[in-house]
Scaffold this motif. Structure first.
Motif, PDB file in Angstrom:
ATOM      1  N   SER A 148      -2.725   0.632 -11.529  1.00 14.30           N
ATOM      2  CA  SER A 148      -2.423   0.406 -12.950  1.00 14.30           C
ATOM      3  C   SER A 148      -3.579  -0.324 -13.624  1.00 14.30           C
ATOM      4  O   SER A 148      -3.725  -0.271 -14.843  1.00 14.30           O
ATOM      5  N   TYR A 202       6.203  -5.498 -11.211  1.00 17.12           N
ATOM      6  CA  TYR A 202       7.124  -6.187 -10.284  1.00 17.12           C
ATOM      7  C   TYR A 202       8.566  -5.753 -10.459  1.00 17.12           C
ATOM      8  O   TYR A 202       9.474  -6.392  -9.928  1.00 17.12           O
ATOM      9  N   SER A 245       1.877  -0.253  -6.020  1.00 14.40           N
ATOM     10  CA  SER A 245       1.156  -1.211  -5.170  1.00 14.40           C
ATOM     11  C   SER A 245       2.070  -2.234  -4.506  1.00 14.40           C
ATOM     12  O   SER A 245       1.794  -2.684  -3.400  1.00 14.40           O
ATOM     13  N   ASP A 266       4.496  -3.954 -18.853  1.00 10.16           N
ATOM     14  CA  ASP A 266       3.890  -3.782 -17.530  1.00 10.16           C
ATOM     15  C   ASP A 266       4.913  -4.191 -16.478  1.00 10.16           C
ATOM     16  O   ASP A 266       5.158  -5.376 -16.273  1.00 10.16           O
ATOM     17  N   THR A 318       3.420   0.495 -11.122  1.00  9.44           N
ATOM     18  CA  THR A 318       2.486   0.719 -10.019  1.00  9.44           C
ATOM     19  C   THR A 318       3.284   0.898  -8.742  1.00  9.44           C
ATOM     20  O   THR A 318       4.430   0.422  -8.671  1.00  9.44           O
TER      21      THR A 318
HETATM   22  N1  PMP Z   1      -0.074  -5.579 -13.626  1.00 13.28           N
HETATM   23  C1  PMP Z   1       0.267  -6.746 -13.091  1.00 13.28           C
HETATM   24  C2  PMP Z   1       1.169  -7.649 -13.848  1.00 13.28           C
HETATM   25  C3  PMP Z   1      -0.232  -7.110 -11.836  1.00 13.28           C
HETATM   26  O1  PMP Z   1       0.079  -8.296 -11.325  1.00 13.28           O
HETATM   27  C4  PMP Z   1      -1.086  -6.217 -11.142  1.00 13.28           C
HETATM   28  C5  PMP Z   1      -1.671  -6.529  -9.780  1.00 13.28           C
HETATM   29  N2  PMP Z   1      -1.766  -7.783  -9.370  1.00 13.28           N
HETATM   30  C6  PMP Z   1      -1.404  -5.021 -11.746  1.00 13.28           C
HETATM   31  C7  PMP Z   1      -0.897  -4.721 -12.999  1.00 13.28           C
HETATM   32  C8  PMP Z   1      -2.377  -4.042 -11.124  1.00 13.28           C
HETATM   33  O2  PMP Z   1      -1.865  -3.432 -10.007  1.00 13.28           O
HETATM   34  P1  PMP Z   1      -2.516  -2.125  -9.381  1.00 13.28           P
HETATM   35  O3  PMP Z   1      -3.862  -1.914  -9.977  1.00 13.28           O
HETATM   36  O4  PMP Z   1      -2.558  -2.389  -7.918  1.00 13.28           O
HETATM   37  O5  PMP Z   1      -1.580  -1.003  -9.729  1.00 13.28           O
END
Ligand code: PMP
Length: 359
Positions: A88, A190, A215, A187, A213
């Motif tokens: 993201s 989480y 992730s 966003d 995301t």
């Molecule tokens: N948004 C938030 C609030 C995050 O904390 C993070 C990662 N720490 C991201 C976006 C980016 O995540 P990623 O690039 O791994 O998708």
């Protein structure tokens, strides 16, 4: 003066590259990854999928198969489109690029995710951070007033927020969306740990999109983020995208994993259970304050004067545990340590080490 010193923008020369600590040999609780690897059978299936990928070919630029799976598995409302990013992080870049008119303002609560302001800087936009209250709650009136004054083209709301871990009240976010003169990006990195989401409400707000995301649910290494919203937004962001930004490996593996989402959901449920258990345990540790969390991490504050948090951070590292130290950044975050929730065993090691470090 070297050519680089003459040519590179002064604000880029002045900044530091994004720092990620070396975690070799340490219990890694610094960047909100899932602590769980895949079950063996599923990992073997992934191996099979990877061996069938045509590495000699460029990816299909639209990545339509993966986008279809995301729509389905993540319940993207009908009529909405999906933009994919290499994490993201990259979606933040694309969205900022698309709104980067001369003089446009980008706004977010502060502290929040660092990349919101970094991309504003990269695109020469003015970033306005609206301070959270001392307990990290959202000062909605201050935010509305700042929006009325600055007229931001782009507002970022991390829901839940990083690095504070709390989810601002949905009713307050709704007031911000309704009052915003431009785009509001929710966003939801989480979201799997918070439950709450604005995704089903995309039709309600013409000026809102939702970013997610994979992730935090076990796929941080893949690098895949996505934005859901009306085609008039997604179509414009898409014009700023590198044509082949999602690799053939990412697409193939993500499809397979998302088709097995119950496995990832079960892992996230364990993390959630552990978060509450660890929070209760840390609340009893003298010299440490733990903030409420709707995410897969806990924000804590070490009691004591300047430097107390960093001392505990260094002691933890010496005891084999890597967390994230926020001292020296936002003044409100002095002595704050962010602890990612790990496996029960990792969390046990963390709590023992914290008690030792705080002695
Ligand atoms: N948004 C938030 C609030 C995050 O904390 C993070 C990662 N720490 C991201 C976006 C980016 O995540 P990623 O690039 O791994 O998708």
């Amino acid at each position: 003066m070297s050519t680089a010193a003459k040519v590179i923008r002064p604000e880029i020369q002045a900044m530091h590259a994004y720092q990620v600590s070396d975690a070799t040999g340490l219990v890694k609780l610094d960047v909100m990854e899932s602590p769980y690897r895949l079950p063996e059978a599923l990992a073997a299936e992934i191996g099979q999928v990877v061996s069938n990928v045509a590495l000699n070919r460029y990816p299909v630029p639209t990545a339509h198969e993966l986008r279809a799976v995301i729509r389905d598995v993540m319940q993207v409302p009908p009529g909405c489109d999906v933009l994919l990013g290499n994490g993201s992080d990259e979606c933040i870049q694309y969205i900022t690029a698309a709104v980067a008119r001369e003089g446009a303002v980008v706004m977010a609560p502060a502290p929040s995710f660092a990349m919101f302001s970094m991309h504003a800087l990269f695109f020469r936009l003015r970033f306005v951070g609206v301070p959270l209250r001392d307990d990290f709650s959202l000062d909605t009136e201050a935010f509305l007033a700042a929006m009325a004054k600055e007229r931001p083209a782009l507002v970022w709301i991390a829901y839940p927020n990083n690095p504070t871990g709390n989810a601002f009240p949905a009713a307050d976010i709704e007031r911000i969306i309704r009052a915003a003169p431009g785009l509001v990006v929710i966003d939801e990195a989480y979201q799997p740990f918070a439950g709450a989401t604005f995704m089903p409400r995309l039709a309600e707000f013409e000026n809102m999109v939702v970013m997610r995301t994979v992730s935090k649910i076990g796929m941080a290494g893949l690098r895949l983020g996505y934005v859901c919203g009306r085609p008039e937004w997604i179509g414009s962001f898409n014009k700023t995208r590198s044509p082949f930004n999602i690799s053939v490996l990412t697409e193939a593996v993500a499809i397979k994993l998302l088709q097995n989402k119950p496995v990832l959901d079960a892992q996230a449920a364990k993390v959630l259970e552990e978060r509450e258990r660890v929070r209760a345990e840390l609340a009893r540790v003298p010299g440490l304050m733990v903030y409420p969390s709707a995410a897969n991490f806990l924000l804590t504050r070490v009691a004591g004067g300047k430097g107390a948090g960093t001392r505990v951070f260094e002691s933890l590292k010496a005891l084999g545990v890597l967390v994230k130290d926020f001292s020296g950044g936002y003044p409100q975050m002095e002595n704050c340590l962010r602890l990612t929730i790990g496996t029960p065993e990792e969390n046990r090691i963390l709590v023992v080490a914290l008690r030792e470090a705080l002695k």
